[in-house]
Design an enzyme around this catalytic site. Sequence first.
Site, mmCIF file in Angstrom:
data_model
loop_
_atom_site.group_PDB
_atom_site.id
_atom_site.type_symbol
_atom_site.label_atom_id
_atom_site.label_comp_id
_atom_site.label_asym_id
_atom_site.label_seq_id
_atom_site.Cartn_x
_atom_site.Cartn_y
_atom_site.Cartn_z
ATOM 1 N N ARG A 135 0.788 -1.247 0.000
ATOM 2 C CA ARG A 135 0.000 0.000 0.000
ATOM 3 C C ARG A 135 0.819 1.297 0.000
ATOM 4 N NH1 ARG A 135 -5.238 -0.947 3.910
ATOM 5 N NH2 ARG A 135 -3.737 -1.146 5.578
ATOM 6 N N ASP A 136 2.139 1.218 0.016
ATOM 7 C CA ASP A 136 2.909 2.465 -0.060
ATOM 8 C C ASP A 136 4.272 2.220 -0.720
ATOM 9 O OD1 ASP A 136 3.286 5.189 0.203
ATOM 10 O OD2 ASP A 136 4.082 5.043 2.240
ATOM 11 N N ILE A 137 4.247 1.553 -1.866
ATOM 12 C CA ILE A 137 5.500 1.315 -2.582
ATOM 13 C C ILE A 137 5.923 2.593 -3.292
ATOM 14 C CG2 ILE A 137 6.560 0.056 -4.513
ATOM 15 C CD1 ILE A 137 4.872 -2.348 -3.724
ATOM 16 N N ASN A 141 10.745 3.998 0.102
ATOM 17 C CA ASN A 141 10.432 2.827 0.926
ATOM 18 C C ASN A 141 11.113 1.561 0.417
ATOM 19 O OD1 ASN A 141 8.907 4.310 2.670
ATOM 20 N ND2 ASN A 141 6.932 3.747 1.790
#
Length: 592
Positions: A135-137, A141
């Site tokens: 959900r936050d690539i 990150n």
Amino acid sequence: MQSGKQIGDFKLLEELGRGSFGCVYKCQNIFDLSYHAIKIIQFESLSNSDGIVGELLKDEISVLAKIDSPNVLKLEHYFQSRSNCYILMEYCNGGDLEKYWEREGRRLQEQKVIDIIIQVLNGLSELHKFNIIHRDIKLANILMHSDQVKIADLGFCKQLKNKDMEVTLCLGTIGTMAPEVARYDSYGLQSDIFSIGCIFYQLLFGELPFDCSEVKVYLSAIRQQKIDFQRYGVVIQNETKEVIGKMLKEDPKERLTFPQLFQYSMFTKIQNMSKVSQIAQKNVSKIEISRFYEQVYNNKKDVQIYQEGMNYLKQNEEAFKSQQQSQYVESLQRVNQINNNHQNSENVSKLAFELRATQYLSQHQQPISDSLQQLKDKETIYNTDRTYSSIHIKSQIGDSSSRQNTQIVQKYHFLYDALQFCFRTYNEINEIQFDNQSQSLIGKFMLLKRIRNESKCYLQDLEKNPQLQELKGGFLTYIQNSQFHIVLNQIKGNQKIFTNLRQEYNNELQEQATGVFSLSYCQALMELHAQIKQEINKQAEIKKKKDLVIVLLHIQKCNRFQDLCSQKIDIDEEFLNIKKKNIIDIIKKVQY
């Protein structure tokens, strides 16, 4: 927070960055001087957003403990203090991918980008295997360690119940966020594919593919699908354009899935990145790794191996890594013949190529001296049932030919092992310093009562089966052990415990077991299990925390007493060798 502060066994060195919900520092173990990364999260932040932050943190820890991939940041330890919780992770010496991309002028060569995306997809495929959505690539990150890429910051991750499940919580970063997430629609695993398509484009062209100055503008640009593949004069191959375009489709159903991605020639490397490659990576230099992968990637064979074959290989990796390839295959084939297991014949042929690769990597390692027969005797090749063979049983009871007698002797050998396991677990529980020591009394009493009652059953059968005489001393020791009465008197002598004792436990405070003893036994161990979990969360030192996790695993096995009585137990393996294992590997075996 200032550098130099000590937390548990770790000394803080420098701030590495700020993740989704906490600050990340480089730290050093004060005993072995190894480097790690530690995320520090204040408990007060866990109540933010109606408790969502706390739930996300639980997901992050749960996910990291399950994943074992070279391309996902590894969780090494987790502990708490009164005000903070700490997630200890492996340290990556290359920083994040965003900083690397900026240092390289914000545009990387196409082959370099493909190599990076391959590793990101390899890590993501491992997450998706467990139905975990990141959900936050984004570049920030993804971490780098030497030439290896690792997906990190799983603070927004979520494990779905199945691959088709969808969620609605809007999390992520505009620019790499899938359109269905930005629209607050329900979404699933395919949203991560869109995010990887975004960073794929960004690494090549120096900017994200869609204008993300505002959410409405961003969604409109995605809807129009105007992806500029000539930006800044960058030239890439048509296959790359096709892959990126299909990863960035607005409709998640039209985006490439992992099976479809792997059909493209640029991603054939992923098909060759199997578990053996990961095992081998841990034992070789950087130069050897690069030469190995060059050979693997250029090989056109399908070297994917079935899960069963992979398990066999992993169980015996040291033996496999130290023998000649021809010996590997011959040994495997002989074992198949011995076990009359035709199902493994295909696994042997599929293992052959990877065995050659592993041999290449291990040419400097000292060979082990164990022969196939020795390995077989030690029950380390294709022998997981760990039951006594009839020959072994006969060697212990003499020349008796009675099958019934053999079964009885086997039953009580296994029972004795199980009672020994339970008593060792009892002693481990005795070593735990609970905030309130009386909390453990009922659980300990029920363990001792199980040991005592089962030993009495042996004495009853001894009268009918004289061949059980050799075991008499061991069972009598358990019957005569004074700990049963000591713990019983502690419970009866503690007015607070005795008064508040539930009726089912009150009925068990005697020599003889009631008709519902097994149910009360399981309930007491479950409650003890929960109490030790609380102690684990309070413990900051890795060694003490690890000891508690081991006790948790042992209680879990004692609770399944009938299963414990159905096998030969290796006490040294269960109580001594287990302490040499990584805490996360032990945690994975514990049922929470």
